[in-house]
Design a protein around this motif. Structure first.
Motif: not given
Length: 340
Positions: A55-67, A81-93
């Motif tokens: 827990p606390g490790n980063n989540v990346w999308f296209s080289g950008v940290k989003i959660g 089961l891994v639960t991750i939190g991502i920014e709402e601004r990244a939801q659209q992608f």
């Protein structure tokens, strides 16, 4: 309270104030790194093995940290089961057919989750959705494979060193070729011969091309035979006649052989004529007697023509022959005129 105590209280207050400022700054900094004050949505993914993810490790999308990773819990019989939190601004992608993959920041660095957004045809993810997960590469298996590859590379290096040593010592055909001057000269001579043969082949090909171009020249015999059906028919008839003549010659040869066999027969009259000397002498004597009789007959005929009793008969016969010759000459003349 003395002046010294007041001074000490002020100094302590300053240090306490600085400590509070540093604490608040640290809290805000850590909260900023953990996206504590940014609106997020929660996604889930089920892995067979998280490979050291925490827990606390980063989540990346296209080289950008989003959660960040919020929680890791056991799921089912042996899954996670891994639960991750991502920014709402990244939801659209991120779409419903997105893929979550566990990766590493470096070869031995912290683990993180990399999300592949999916296709545009799928709908966007919603808070609480579960996306498909791809299991990470087993590091231990990767290290074992690297070790096997290293051993293979060491074996190949050893064999290559041994091969180069053999070449330098002149062992084997290649080594002999590299060290034996006579063999090298023979090999060079062979190459020269091959080159000469190649040049000869090229020349022969050029001559053959020139010959075929001549065959294709209009008006030539070969071109006429190949293209003119009339000439081809004539050649075909000539070949048929030649074949017939060959057959006739073979038949004639057989007949000559048969006649020759008959001539060699001792009971044959011709063989007796050719091989019996006494018969040949008798035949020659008979021919001489015939010749003598013919001469005497001619002399008697001349004597009869001089005799007045037979002179009229011979004159009438001569006139009749003269008239026949004249009639024949007139007939030939008429035929010639008709032809002209």
């Amino acid at each position: 309270m003395s002046t010294e105590d007041n001074k000490r209280s002020v100094i302590v207050g300053i240090f306490v104030f600085l400590a509070i400022v540093i604490l608040v700054t640290g809290i805000f900094t850590l909260a900023g790194q953990q996206k504590r004050f940014i609106n997020t949505i929660t996604l889930q993914a089920v892995f067979d093995d998280v490979g050291g993810l925490k827990p606390g490790n980063n989540v990346w999308f296209s080289g950008v940290k989003i959660g960040t990773v919020k929680a890791i819990d056991l799921f089912g019989e042996s899954q996670v089961l891994v639960t991750i939190g991502i920014e709402e601004r990244a939801q659209q992608f991120i779409h419903e057919n997105a893929i979550a993959r566990i990766s590493s920041e470096s070869f031995i660095g912290n683990k993180n989750i990399v999300i592949e957004g999916g296709t545009q045809e799928a709908s966007l993810v919603e808070d609480g959705d579960r996306i498909r997960a791809v299991n990470p590469i087993d590091t231990d298996e990767l290290m074992e494979t690297l070790q096997v590859n290293n051993r293979n590379l060491a074996a190949i290096t050893t064999d290559l060193r041994q091969l180069t040593n053999n070449l330098l010592e002149g062992e084997g055909t290649v080594g002999a070729l590299l060290t034996d001057e006579g063999l090298a000269n023979d090999f060079q001579a062979t190459l020269n011969n091959l080159q000469q043969a190649s040049q000869n082949t090229i020349g022969a090909t050029r001559e053959l091309s020139r010959f075929t171009s001549k065959l294709n020249t209009p008006g030539g015999l070969a071109n006429e035979v190949l293209t003119d059906t009339t000439a081809f028919s004539q050649v075909k008839r000539s070949l048929a006649q030649l074949e017939q003549a060959t057959t006739s010659a073979a038949t004639l040869t057989e007949n000559l052989q048969e006649v020759s066999g008959r001539l060699n027969n001792e009971n044959n009259a011709v063989n007796v004529l050719l091989s019996d000397e006494e018969f040949a002498r008798n035949l020659q004597s008979t021919l001489q007697n015939l010749e003598t009789s013919t001469q005497k007959f001619d002399e008697n005929m001349e004597a009869l023509q001089s005799n007045f009793l037979f002179r009229g008969f011979f004159r009438r016969r001569a006139k009749e022959e003269a008239r026949q010759r004249e009639a024949e000459l007139e007939r030939l003349e008429e035929q010639r005129e008709e032809v002209q």
